[in-house]
Design an enzyme around this catalytic site. Structure first.
Site, short mmCIF file in Angstrom:
data_model
loop_
_atom_site.label_atom_id
_atom_site.label_comp_id
_atom_site.label_asym_id
_atom_site.label_seq_id
_atom_site.Cartn_x
_atom_site.Cartn_y
_atom_site.Cartn_z
CB SER A 123 31.31 55.07 32.03
OG SER A 123 30.57 55.81 32.98
CD GLU A 176 28.15 48.84 32.81
OE1 GLU A 176 27.24 49.38 32.16
OE2 GLU A 176 27.94 47.93 33.64
CB CYS A 177 32.43 50.23 37.86
SG CYS A 177 32.79 50.82 39.53
N GLY A 178 34.66 48.57 37.53
CA GLY A 178 35.84 47.71 37.64
C GLY A 178 36.47 47.43 36.30
#
Length: 484
Positions: free
Chosen positions: A456, A355-357
């Protein structure tokens, strides 16, 4: 009874007031459970650091109104005191534009909305640094705007002098609102921030000294005789919004012994070991997500892509949360053995959530704010470049293909908060995304290539979607345990 700490707007000092209360209570050896309204990760880190208990997010967008009530009742009843920190201004919600959520109130997911759901009184924090007589108009407006809310009292923040305080009190006297706390301007108590908010606790070596100063402040600046009875969590066992039995029954859904969790766990063939990346670069996790993995039978093994040379032995799945990999890009790049270990595990089929990072870490490179490129894992055929533009907001996402966590056509709700973007967009995107409160198309997003990856920018809370962690665990259970 428990209290919600709300602000008349963002930046008035809600977090400072909350941490001051928590620090002073903890100093008294009290057991305190804290909550945070909204999707934020960093404020809850500070709560947890002070109290020693995991802070819980209360977010009806990411979960549901019922889940917010369940979570609150389940966790509040386990501690002596409980405290809820709000988000933004008291009535600032997601709105109700367009046709998608036209039936929602304009303050949906606001602090006021959550306070009504929990039937909990509100303490309003007012920044008095540029106010004197006008403070009464502000307080009166907030107290009368929604008669369904109970305002327990005020905390006057950033008061400049005794004369200033006298003017404020004289103005507020006709309202007969209790002043529960007065905080003077505190130039010597600061928590540094950067591009996504406060710097997380793990990066602040002087944090203990700051917390001690906050506790000292809290011992003297609050009206504890009035506050302590309001903060007692025991009252939640007796009555929450007049629905004691209903809410206590709902709270059982969060218990490891609940029928829902027992049935779900029974469908998982084994108890896989899942590597959770947790260090200064990766630390954005909802505690409820980690709890669900454990309640469904997974064994969580925490490790550091910054300092560990390879994945923990015998793991069968990986979970990379968000965080600040761009800040530690050089150190991540220099730990080539860890990057190689992760890449080989993914190529061998290990189920992986990023997720993200975490997504940024799986890319070929991270390009930092100075334009310098740092090699990363190299599984996703793109680079993540930092920029000035902030992407922020709730998202409604529709899956475009079957993936590790969801089937094509599944609709989920999540949150984005980042300043990076992918130089090369995904060729087979995972989601079509929309603004939560309207039909505005936000574009294509996410990777599911190969199929054992869910990567994502959208952060998910699994509290209302037990099928997501269950599906992940089931896929992890199919992986043979060996060294990576």
């Amino acid at each position: 009874m428990t209290l919600v700490i709300a602000g008349e707007r963002s930046g008035v000092g809600k977090t400072t007031v909350t941490l001051t209360l928590l620090a002073s209570l903890s100093r008294r050896s009290a057991s305190v459970q804290s909550f945070k309204v909204g999707p934020d990760y960093i404020d809850p880190m500070f709560h947890s650091y002070v109290t020693g208990h995991a802070c819980r997010n209360l977010d009806p967008v990411l979960t549901s109104e019922a889940y917010v009530q369940q979570c609150f009742v389940h966790h509040a009843q386990e501690s002596e005191y409980a405290l809820v920190e709000g988000v933004m201004g008291l009535f600032d919600g997601v709105g109700s534009e367009g046709e998608i959520n036209s039936k929602l109130s304009t303050d949906f997911a606001s602090t006021a909305h959550v306070a009504r759901l929990l039937d909990v009184p509100v303490v309003l924090v007012i920044d008095c640094s540029r106010l004197s007589g006008s403070v009464a108009a502000i307080a009166h407006g907030y107290c009368s705007f929604d008669p369904r809310l109970k305002i327990a009292g005020l905390v006057l923040n950033r008061v400049g002098s005794d004369r200033h305080l006298s003017l404020l009190k004289d103005s507020l006297k006709p309202l007969q609102l209790p002043i529960l706390g007065v905080l003077r301007r505190q130039d010597d108590i600061t928590i540094p921030d950067r591009h996504l908010g406060l710097i997380p606790t793990a990066e602040l070596p002087e944090l203990d000294a700051v917390i001690n100063r906050l506790a000292d402040l809290g011992d003297t600046c609050f009206d504890w005789q009035r506050l302590l009875p309001l903060l007692e969590a025991g009252g939640r066992r007796q009555e929450v919004g007049g629905k004691r039995q209903e809410l206590e029954g709902r709270s059982e859904l969060l218990s490891p012994s609940s029928p829902t969790l027992r049935e779900a766990k029974a469908t998982s063939p084994s108890s896989p070991k899942i590597a959770i990346a947790r260090d200064r670069a990766f630390n954005f996790y909802y505690q409820d997500n980690l709890d669900l993995l454990q309640k469904l039978g997974a064994e969580l093994v925490f490790w550091s892509p910054l300092t560990d040379e390879e994945l923990p032995s015998g793991v069968q799945g990986m979970y990379f949360g968000g965080g600040f990999p761009e800040v530690f890009a050089q150190q991540l790049a220099e730990n080539g053995s860890a990057r190689h270990s992760v890449k080989q595990a993914i190529l061998a089929g290990m189920p992986t959530i990023a997720e993200c990072g975490g997504l940024m870490y799986l890319c070929e490179q991270i390009v930092d704010f100075d334009g310098k490129s740092w090699p990363m894992v190299g599984i996703l055929p793109s680079s993540a470049a930092m920029g000035r533009r902030l992407t922020l907001g709730y998202r409604r996402a529709v899956a475009l293909q079957d993936s590790l966590l969801v089937n094509a056509g599944t609709k989920i709700y999540g949150h984005e908060f980042h300043r990076s973007s992918l130089i090369t967009p995904p060729t087979q995107p995972l989601f079509e995304t929309y603004r939560y409160d309207s039909s505005e198309d936000m574009g294509l997003e996410g990777w599911s290539l190969p199929k054992n990856i869910h990567a994502s920018y959208i952060h998910l809370h699994w509290g209302e979607s037990i099928e997501i962690p269950l599906r992940f665990i089931q896929q992890c259970s199919l992986v043979l345990s060996h060294e990576w």
